[in-house]
Write an enzyme that holds these catalytic residues in place. Structure first.
Site: not given
Length: 584
Positions: A206, A441, A208, A486, A75, A144, A490, A447
């Site tokens: 993470k 996603c 954001k 899941c 990414r 991110r 995302c 994944c």
């Protein structure tokens, strides 16, 4: 901070990594396996890529006594999702030379490559660097990709927030020389490495950040650890309302985990914004949970310590006292399709990219060995490449998987329109209201967290739901639909007026009741159901919506007003009063 002996395994990996180096260089040089060492897979996220394997052929390879078909998802870091036409053409080239010949637009306004072989990681990153793009911090326990609204009405404001997204992104980027040494093959500087902001252990999880410009909430600003809401006075950006503590991830069966929307804690003028953002990051650095990664996001730090604690820390660390939040209003969290004109006279064309997958589909509607499905004969990747060749302005990615050809002069519109018409980019199927408001996603086949299909299944389900809505007489009413394989969130499924979260192959939890403008979470309505049950549940609800809807009412508001589902007023009650009817 946590006692060292109680740290999670990932914390120990970071501390022992020598500022994220680990043994990554050795792993890249090992030609006996397509994988890298397990500990290093935690570190490579900081460089923007994850190790994955093709789950479609996992069993077949195991039966043949072969290692899994390891490859990597990579990414890019792209503040506000802005590139030039020349950069886009190179990013397209890299997809064909080093990946699987497709591009994936992410929900954080950047490009994602799939099926990248280990031997191609270094040349891909080097070629990206040559065009001014990197992947530093696109993943990992750091800040991110910084998002920013793609559709402000004032062109000067858009320029300003793009500058702010870049400024914040660069300021919060990790500074170790490991990226340059391992992937750009630059010589060590000879100086002792350090991380002035993050330290040796970086963040607990993470982080954001997004910037929204009312009335558009096209970045789902409340789903971020820090959401900056632009305040504009007389056409000029004067500062930001600051929202903190957003995050989508949860875990099935663990009520201590939950999605949360950001809480507005005040207004920061421009001269205080960067320091406010950095100080909030340091609070999370020092107080985030480093023992339990499921409890390590900023949202839990805030809920554990309280908002007063955050204000006290801002004052103590940086003498910051935020002003009272300014008034603002959001209308929607999607993207306006087609041509829009900004106040400087420039035109902007927004094209719908279903689930963000850019590919050329064959006559059967398949791409990359049948892994991706689309409209038969739809040469989307070729079309966007042709547009990039003639476009003189910038290209912007949105937070909803779409793409904007921005800053088009009046005299240049016809050339753009000819390509759009030739390749059928404005085909009716691609812009049906439910389809345009849907997002998924990646999930299978790559994944490793996916429990159910998402990108490959949602278009088929949307076809059926669009038919239901059309038959009921509300086929022209957009309903925000989100699907993930899941519960990690995302595609921000808990902000869907209708949300689907994978529970098992072919089975999903069904969520209802989020706000159309992204300001309210949904709630669990039915658990572990397949397509027949999904349609059996949603068909009468959509028909009832058509019959009982108030003027201009959105579906998420309707199901709450009529008692179909209880409203989720904050993340901590996301798991309360779940289920149909009796939840009212």
């Amino acid at each position: 901070m946590s006692d060292t002996k109680n740290l999670s395994p990932v914390e120990h990996i970071k501390l022992a990594s020598n500022y994220l180096r680990g043994t990554i260089a050795d792993g890249l040089a090992d030609e006996l396996t397509a994988s890298i060492a397990e500990d290093d897979t935690q570190l490579t996220k900081f460089y923007g890529f994850y190790q994955q394997d093709d789950r479609d052929i996992r069993a077949e390879r195991k039966a043949s006594k072969l290692e899994p078909h390891y490859q990597f998802m990579l990414r890019l870091r792209l503040p506000a999702g802005v590139v030039t036409g020349e950069q886009y053409l190179e990013i397209d080239r890299l997809a064909h030379e080093y990946a699987n010949g497709t591009l994936r637009l992410t929900t954080r306004q950047t490009f994602q490559y799939h099926h990248v072989a280990k031997k191609h990681l270094r040349p891909l990153l080097q070629d990206a660097y040559r065009i001014g793009v990197d992947a530093r911090g696109a993943c990992g326990d750091v800040n991110r990709n910084v998002m920013a609204s793609a559709f402000p009405e004032k062109s000067a404001v858009h320029t300003a927030i793009h500058e702010w997204s870049t400024k914040i992104s660069e300021h919060l980027a990790w500074k170790s020389r490991a990226y340059e040494e391992i992937f750009l093959e630059q010589k060590p500087s000879g100086e002792e490495d350090h991380e002035p902001l993050y330290g040796k252990s970086y963040l607990p999880r993470k982080f954001k950040i997004a910037i929204a410009v009312p009335p558009e909430n096209d970045v789902d600003v409340f789903a971020n650890d820090i959401g900056l809401i632009a305040i504009v006075d007389d056409g000029e950006l004067i500062g930001f309302n600051v929202a903190i503590g957003g995050g989508m991830g949860t875990t099935h069966g663990e009520p201590a985990t939950y999605p949360r929307l950001g809480t507005v804690i005040g207004f920061a003028p421009l001269d205080q914004t960067l320091e406010t953002v950095e100080t909030l990051v340091t609070i999370q650095r020092d107080y985030g949970d480093r023992e339990n990664r499921k409890h390590a996001r900023f949202k839990y730090t805030i809920d554990d310590h309280g908002l007063d604690f955050i204000h006290e820390q801002l004052a103590e660390r940086a003498d910051i006292k935020l002003e009272t939040a300014r008034d603002y209003h959001f209308d929607r969290n999607g993207d306006p399709l087609g041509w829009q004109q900004s106040d400087n006279g420039a035109w902007h064309l927004t094209l719908f990219i279903e689930n963000g997958r850019i590919a050329d589909f064959d006559d059967k509607g398949l791409a990359h060995h049948g892994q991706y499905h689309g409209r038969p004969g739809y040469k989307l990747m070729t079309a966007l490449r042709e547009l990039a060749k003639v476009h003189k302005g910038t290209i912007r990615l949105t937070g909803n998987h779409n793409i904007v050809f921005a800053d088009v002069a009046e005299a240049d519109k016809s050339a753009i329109e000819d390509i759009v018409e030739h390749y059928g980019l404005d085909d009716g199927r691609e812009t049906s209201p439910l389809r345009h408001a849907s997002m998924s996603c990646v999930a299978f086949p790559t994944c490793g967290l996916a429990m159910a299909e998402s990108e490959r299944y949602l278009p088929e389900l949307v076809d059926k739901l669009q038919g239901v809505a059309t038959d009921a007489g509300v086929g022209d009413v957009p309903i925000v639909i989100r699907m993930t394989g899941c519960p990690n969130g995302c595609a921000r499924p808990f902000l869907g007026e209708i949300g689907f979260v994978g529970k098992a192959p072919g089975k999903y939890n069904l969520y209802l009741g989020a706000a159309f403008d992204g300001s309210r979470l949904n709630k669990l309505y039915r658990e572990n159901i397949g397509e027949d049950e999904i349609l059996a549940e949603l068909t009468p609800l959509i028909e009832r919506f058509a019959a009982e809807r108030e003027d201009g009412e959105h579906f998420g508001d309707f199901v709450i007003r009529t008692g179909v589902i209880a409203a989720t007023t904050e993340g901590r009650n996301f798991h309360d009063n779940v289920g149909p009817a009796q939840a009212a």
